[in-house]
Structures are given as structure tokens and as C-alpha cells.
Scaffold this motif. Structure first.
Motif, PDB file in Angstrom:
ATOM      1  N   VAL A  90      -4.776  -5.567   4.765  1.00 16.32           N
ATOM      2  CA  VAL A  90      -4.703  -5.467   3.311  1.00 16.32           C
ATOM      3  C   VAL A  90      -3.533  -6.252   2.729  1.00 16.32           C
ATOM      4  CG1 VAL A  90      -5.829  -3.217   3.279  1.00 16.32           C
ATOM      5  CG2 VAL A  90      -3.325  -3.346   3.409  1.00 16.32           C
ATOM      6  N   LYS A  91      -2.559  -6.658   3.544  1.00 13.35           N
ATOM      7  CA  LYS A  91      -1.357  -7.295   3.009  1.00 13.35           C
ATOM      8  C   LYS A  91      -1.460  -8.806   2.850  1.00 13.35           C
ATOM      9  CE  LYS A  91       2.006  -3.838   4.549  1.00 13.35           C
ATOM     10  NZ  LYS A  91       3.266  -3.632   5.293  1.00 13.35           N
ATOM     11  N   GLY A  92      -2.614  -9.369   2.998  1.00 10.37           N
ATOM     12  CA  GLY A  92      -2.719 -10.803   2.830  1.00 10.37           C
ATOM     13  C   GLY A  92      -4.156 -11.247   2.679  1.00 10.37           C
ATOM     14  N   ASN A  93      -4.328 -12.450   2.137  1.00  8.07           N
ATOM     15  CA  ASN A  93      -5.668 -12.988   1.939  1.00  8.07           C
ATOM     16  C   ASN A  93      -6.256 -13.590   3.203  1.00  8.07           C
ATOM     17  OD1 ASN A  93      -6.027 -12.496  -0.896  1.00  8.07           O
ATOM     18  ND2 ASN A  93      -4.460 -14.057  -1.267  1.00  8.07           N
TER      19      ASN A  93
ATOM     20  N   PRO B  12       0.830  -1.208   0.000  1.00  9.39           N
ATOM     21  CA  PRO B  12       0.000   0.000   0.000  1.00  9.39           C
ATOM     22  C   PRO B  12       0.862   1.254   0.000  1.00  9.39           C
ATOM     23  CG  PRO B  12       0.037  -1.023   2.174  1.00  9.39           C
ATOM     24  CD  PRO B  12       0.730  -1.973   1.255  1.00  9.39           C
ATOM     25  N   VAL B  13       0.411   2.250  -0.743  1.00 13.43           N
ATOM     26  CA  VAL B  13       1.151   3.503  -0.886  1.00 13.43           C
ATOM     27  C   VAL B  13       0.274   4.647  -0.400  1.00 13.43           C
ATOM     28  CG1 VAL B  13       2.304   5.069  -2.491  1.00 13.43           C
ATOM     29  CG2 VAL B  13       2.442   2.591  -2.836  1.00 13.43           C
TER      30      VAL B  13
ATOM     31  N   THR C  14      -0.054 -10.224   8.014  1.00 14.74           N
ATOM     32  CA  THR C  14      -0.781  -9.016   7.612  1.00 14.74           C
ATOM     33  C   THR C  14      -0.552  -7.863   8.586  1.00 14.74           C
ATOM     34  OG1 THR C  14      -2.732  -9.745   8.853  1.00 14.74           O
ATOM     35  CG2 THR C  14      -2.637 -10.333   6.522  1.00 14.74           C
ATOM     36  N   GLY C  15       0.298  -8.060   9.602  1.00 16.76           N
ATOM     37  CA  GLY C  15       0.228  -7.213  10.772  1.00 16.76           C
ATOM     38  C   GLY C  15      -0.941  -7.709  11.598  1.00 16.76           C
ATOM     39  N   PHE C  16      -0.870  -7.539  12.901  1.00 18.29           N
ATOM     40  CA  PHE C  16      -1.862  -8.139  13.800  1.00 18.29           C
ATOM     41  C   PHE C  16      -1.876  -9.663  13.575  1.00 18.29           C
ATOM     42  CE2 PHE C  16      -5.783  -8.753  16.136  1.00 18.29           C
ATOM     43  CZ  PHE C  16      -5.745  -7.720  17.051  1.00 18.29           C
TER      44      PHE C  16
ATOM     45  N   GLY D  24      -4.310   0.272   4.558  1.00 19.69           N
ATOM     46  CA  GLY D  24      -4.182   0.355   3.099  1.00 19.69           C
ATOM     47  C   GLY D  24      -4.289   1.726   2.500  1.00 19.69           C
ATOM     48  N   TYR D  25      -4.371   2.779   3.283  1.00 15.54           N
ATOM     49  CA  TYR D  25      -4.417   4.154   2.773  1.00 15.54           C
ATOM     50  C   TYR D  25      -5.499   4.363   1.710  1.00 15.54           C
ATOM     51  CZ  TYR D  25       0.231   4.370   4.928  1.00 15.54           C
ATOM     52  OH  TYR D  25       1.288   4.307   5.803  1.00 15.54           O
ATOM     53  N   PRO D  26      -6.764   4.093   2.004  1.00 16.61           N
ATOM     54  CA  PRO D  26      -7.790   4.378   0.984  1.00 16.61           C
ATOM     55  C   PRO D  26      -7.847   5.873   0.687  1.00 16.61           C
ATOM     56  CG  PRO D  26      -8.796   3.883   3.106  1.00 16.61           C
ATOM     57  CD  PRO D  26      -7.349   3.576   3.255  1.00 16.61           C
TER      58      PRO D  26
END
Length: 541
Positions: free
Chosen positions: A211-214, A174-175, A220-222, A187-189
Motif C-alpha cells: 500500500v505504500k507505493g505505486n 496507513p493507520v 513498499t516493504g518486500f 494497509g489496515y483495511p
């Protein structure tokens, strides 16, 4: 004369009933027997007619009773032979088409023909003001028994208006494209994505943490250990969840939990490494990672430096961590649950035909007042709070007024959330979390904005019950930092009476130590007042 008299008496008895009269004169002696016989025959005929009418009435009543019995038997047979809903593998409540229910027995609402037992319940008047006790208080709540509550669990999910299929954004890198707010975990929406997420459609994909994983909880963090993740993915009708991060609270054990709930309702407590270390050092945590009813879930790689913001992840994204659950009750770590979970769900969801319930703030119902109270209490940086409120004002946020009725408050007491995991409620908590991720962690400031934007699009509402009702089923304790600052309770002073110095000659106490009756009574009253003051101080502590 006698014959005429007897003839008239006979006509009053039966002849008028036949519509005939007798003109024959009767002799007193020779005709007495025949007249008596005819009277008996007429009496018997009347009795027979009466019996005939009663027999017909009895026959009619028996026929009606038989019909009622046959109809009741048919109804019972029809209900008992209805198919039982059984579990069919994994539950995924974000897609209505794939919903399956684990309800072992389907029941209709309790006393559906006679009305609910709590229909006539009303709150008593509040206690008079000006007493010694101040602040918010619990009020009575009508619950049915835990067994009845469990039996009244709905067999099918509540309707999710418009939205039927909800999926989540996955972004390995995410950027941050805008200057304010957001996180790698969320994820910076963008603002455009944020606004589009309130345009509710049948199928939607939104940002919702992880947001970093399915697989939420895995890289994913946490992050959560594999064994615990597999446990969280089990199917359950009802769960209770809480969290303590930063060793901020002391775990409170639930009370008054039924045997059915102890057997079927898991209690999950999410903690970080700091809290785990404290529990191990205090010998509270056993080898099975349990403390009483609570199963302890240790979270690693927590996404935020703020412990309270980390606590918002399981609080608002519980449906992502436990994807196969129908109903959940969230309570903050400082709370002790003292009513059975089935009774809480029946009272605030099932009885109200609601899918989401949260209590109102006990004092404030306006977001602007809540913001000022947060600033005065130092709950968050003043500039961050001001930025959030100004942003909402530009979007149309206005002070609460009666024009919003039947909405009764814009400010929740967010320490308890009771919800059904269906797409519309999952969307609500996702968008609520996105506001917490973008702005301040004070979720009470963003609650009404998300609610009102969604209610403008779909026919859906939230049950906001009284805060005194919340205080009926959870008991609130102090945060650990406040408890650490409090002085230890003072033991009551034990005063022994001074020894009596008696005169050897008279056996009476000497004049130096003697006291008059009035002085003795006064000293006793002072002693009682001092002891009462100590007891009150200890009760407060």
C-alpha cells in the motif's frame, strides 16, 4: 423336342426380361446359329446395362469425394489464413479492455472433433488398505504431450464475470483504526472496507498489500532490486514461482521439463537475506543469481517477522509482482515439480475451462476440523485460531455437509496454486491475502470464507482437484529443520566370515569352529533379516 427344349432355355435367359415370349417352333439344325446370335446380343445388352449402372455409381462416388476434398481444402485455408495474435507491448490483465495476448500461434483444442485424448481416462481403484505403506499417495493423471499442451493454450483470456477493472489502494501512511489484525504492508483495511470488497462490481479498488507505493517491490516493504524488478515486469505467457524465507527449505530442481518450457517459462525463487547467506556459503548460488532452472530474487525489508507469513506475499500476490503474466504455477519451497508446466496447465485449467485450480486436502474437508488439527500440531496460537473461527461462525460459517455440493471441500492443500491472471482471480487472491493479514497465517482456514462470499455474488468457481493428483506432479520433501534433526544415514555393516582354523593333519576345520548345517542356515537367515532392516531404515530416512 430338342427345338422346344432350346426355346425354353432361351426364354429363361433373356426373353422374360423383355416381357416377350417366343411361339415359333425351331428346327434342330438350320436354326441353331441364329438363336445363338440372338442370345449373345441379349447377354451383351445385359452387360451393357449393368456396366451403365456401375458407371453411374462410380461417377456418384467420385463426385462426392471431390466435394469432400473441396470442402476440406476450404476449411484448412480458412483456418490457416486467420490472423495471428501478436504481442503488443505491456500486458495488464486487471483491465479487460487493455488485455493483449502473446500467444505466438492460436490452436483449437487438441483433437476437438474426436474428443480429448483423456476423456475416457478414469482413476484406477485405490490400493487395498492394510499394507505396509500408510499416508497419502499419488495417483495416475492423464496428460497429453508437452508439445500438444503448449499448442492448446487458449488464444484469449477467460471471461472475468462482472469485474472488469481492478485497482489497488495506495496509502503512504496507513493507520490502524481497529484493535485486531492487519499490518503496515496490508494497509489496515477496516471491517467496513473488508465487507465492501466482497460486493463485486465492474470496477473496484481494494487493499492488496504494497500500500505504500505505486510500484510493488519498490519502497513498499518486500523490496526487490531494480534489475530484478525490471525482469519481473517482462511479459510472459507462463511462469513458475516459489519462495523460501528464513532458510526454511532446500531448493528442489524441477525435472522432466520440455525444451520449450526451459526456453519460454521463467522459474522465479523469492528468498530473504538469511536464505541468500546460506546459499552463498554453500556455494550453490552462481554469479548470475541462478540455481539450476531457478532465477533467485532476493527480497529486502520483509514486512513480517514470521517467515511463513512472508511467504504468503508472493504466493497470493504474484499478480502484483509479475503484472504482465497470463498463467502462473505456484509451488511451495519444499516441493519439486516433476511434470512440464504446460502439461499441468492443460490438465487442470485449460481442459477444465477453469481460471483457478487448487487441490483439496487429502484428509480434511471441514474448516472446524482443520482448525482443531492446527491447534493440536501447534501450527499457530490457539487463541488466534479460536478468534478467527468464532469470527467466521458469526458470519455464517458452518461445518461442511453434502448440501454444499458440487463444492467438494472447504479445506485446500494450499502448497500448489494454478491460476490465470484475470481480474476475478486477482481479486480472489487479494481478499484471501487480506484475511491472512488480518487473522492467522494459516491460509487454509480463510480459503472457503473468501470463496463462498465471492461465489454468492458472481458465477465463478474454483477447480478443486484431488490431492493424489497434486502428488503426481510435485514431490514433497521435508522442511529443512526436520532434515537437520534427522540422524545421518547409517552405512550397512560389512561382516567378514571368521578365519577357518584347519587341523594340520586332516585339513578339516577344528571342532570348536565347526557348525552344523542347520545352525549355519539359521545364522544366514538372521544376517539377511538384519541387513533388510538396515535398508528399510535408510529408505525411510
Amino acid at each position: 423336342m430338342n427345338g422346344g427344349s432350346l426355346g425354353q432355355r432361351g426364354s429363361y435367359g433373356s426373353l422374360l426380361c423383355d416381357g416377350k415370349s417366343s411361339n415359333n417352333a425351331r428346327k434342330p439344325s438350320s436354326k441353331m446359329l441364329p438363336v445363338s446370335s440372338r442370345e449373345k446380343e441379349r447377354v451383351l445388352l445385359g452387360i451393357t446395362r449393368c456396366l451403365g449402372r456401375r458407371r453411374f455409381a462410380m461417377l456418384l462416388l467420385v463426385s462426392l469425394a471431390l466435394l469432400v476434398f473441396i470442402w476440406g481444402s476450404f476449411t484448412v485455408t480458412k483456418e490457416t489464413t486467420s490472423p495471428t495474435v501478436r504481442p503488443t507491448g505491456s500486458l495488464h490483465f486487471d483491465n479487460i479492455a487493455k488485455v493483449s495476448h502473446r500467444s505466438t500461434v492460436c490452436h483449437y483444442k487438441v483433437n476437438s472433433t474426436l474428443g480429448h485424448p483423456c476423456d475416457k481416462f478414469s482413476l484406477p481403484p485405490p490400493p487395498p488398505s492394510g499394507g505396509r505403506r500408510i499416508g497419502p499417495r499419488p495417483c495416475p493423471v492423464c496428460y497429453i504431450s508437452a508439445e500438444q499442451a503448449r499448442a492448446s493454450m487458449p488464444c484469449s483470456s477467460s471471461a472475468s464475470p462482472v469485474l472488469h477493472n481492478l485497482t489497488y489502494v495506495v496509502d503512504e501512511n496507513p493507520v490502524k483504526t481497529e484493535s485486531h489484525g492487519g499490518s503496515d504492508f496490508g494497509g489496515y483495511p477496516s471491517l467496513k472496507q473488508r465487507n465492501d470488497s466482497f460486493d463485486i462490481r465492474e470496477s473496484m479498488t481494494v487493499h492488496c498489500g504494497f500500500v505504500k507505493g505505486n510500484r510493488p517491490g519498490f519502497q513498499t516493504g518486500f523490496d526487490i532490486d531494480e534489475a530484478d524488478l525490471m525482469k519481473l515486469e517482462d511479459s510472459h505467457e507462463v511462469i513458475v514461482a516459489s519462495a523460501i524465507f528464513g532458510n526454511y527449505d532446500i531448493i528442489q530442481q524441477p525435472q522432466n521439463i520440455s525444451e520449450a518450457a526451459r526456453k519460454n517459462v521463467p522459474f522465479y525463487m523469492f528468498i530473504d537475506k538469511e536464505t541468500e547467506m546460506y546459499l552463498k556459503n554453500s556455494s550453490a548460488l552462481d554469479s548470475n543469481m541462478r540455481i539450476g532452472l531457478w532465477r533467485i530474487i532476493v527480497v529486502r525489508n520483509i514486512p513480517y517477522t514470521d517467515a511463513r507469513r512472508n511467504g504468503k506475499v508472493p504466493k497470493l500476490l504474484l499478480h502484483r509482482l509479475l503484472p504482465n503474466v497470463r498463467y502462473s504455477i505456484w509451488i511451495d519451497g519444499k516441493l519439486q515439480l516433476v511434470v512440464d508446466p504446460y502439461q499441468v496447465l492443460e490438465r487442470f485449467l485449460w481442459q477444465q475451462n477453469a481460471s483457478f485450480a487448487i487441490s483439496r486436502h487429502y484428509r480434511r474437508f471441514d474448516v472446524f476440523e482443520e482448525a482443531e488439527a492446527n491447534k493440536a500440531a501447534g501450527k499457530y496460537g490457539n487463541s488466534s485460531i479460536d478468534y478467527q473461527i468464532e469470527f467466521y461462525k458469526k458470519e455464517g460459517l458452518s461445518p461442511y455437509s453434502k448440501a454444499k455440493l458440487p463444492i467438494t471441500s472447504d479445506v485446500p492443500e494450499g502448497c500448489v496454486i494454478i491460476r490465470e491472471h484475470i481480474p476475478i482471480t486477482n481479486l480472489f487472491t487479494c481478499l484471501w491475502f487480506n484475511e491472512v493479514d488480518r487473522f492467522t497465517a494459516r491460509d487454509q482456514l480463510s480459503f472457503s470464507t473468501v470463496r463462498d462470499k465471492m461465489m454468492a455474488k458472481v458465477d465463478w468457481s474454483i477447480n478443486m482437484f484431488l490431492d493424489c493428483e497434486r502428488r503426481n506432479f510435485v514431490i514433497q520433501a521435508y522442511h529443512k529443520d526436520l532434515l537437520d534433526q534427522m540422524p545421518p544415514p547409517v552405512a550397512p555393516a560389512i561382516r567378514h566370515p571368521p578365519p577357518l582354523h584347519r587341523d594340520s593333519s586332516s585339513g578339516r576345520s577344528s571342532g570348536k569352529n565347526s557348525r552344523r548345517g542347520r545352525d549355519r542356515r539359521s545364522g544366514s537367515r538372521q544376517h539377511r533379516k538384519a541387513a533388510a532392516g538396515i535398508r528399510e531404515k535408510q529408505a525411510f530416512l
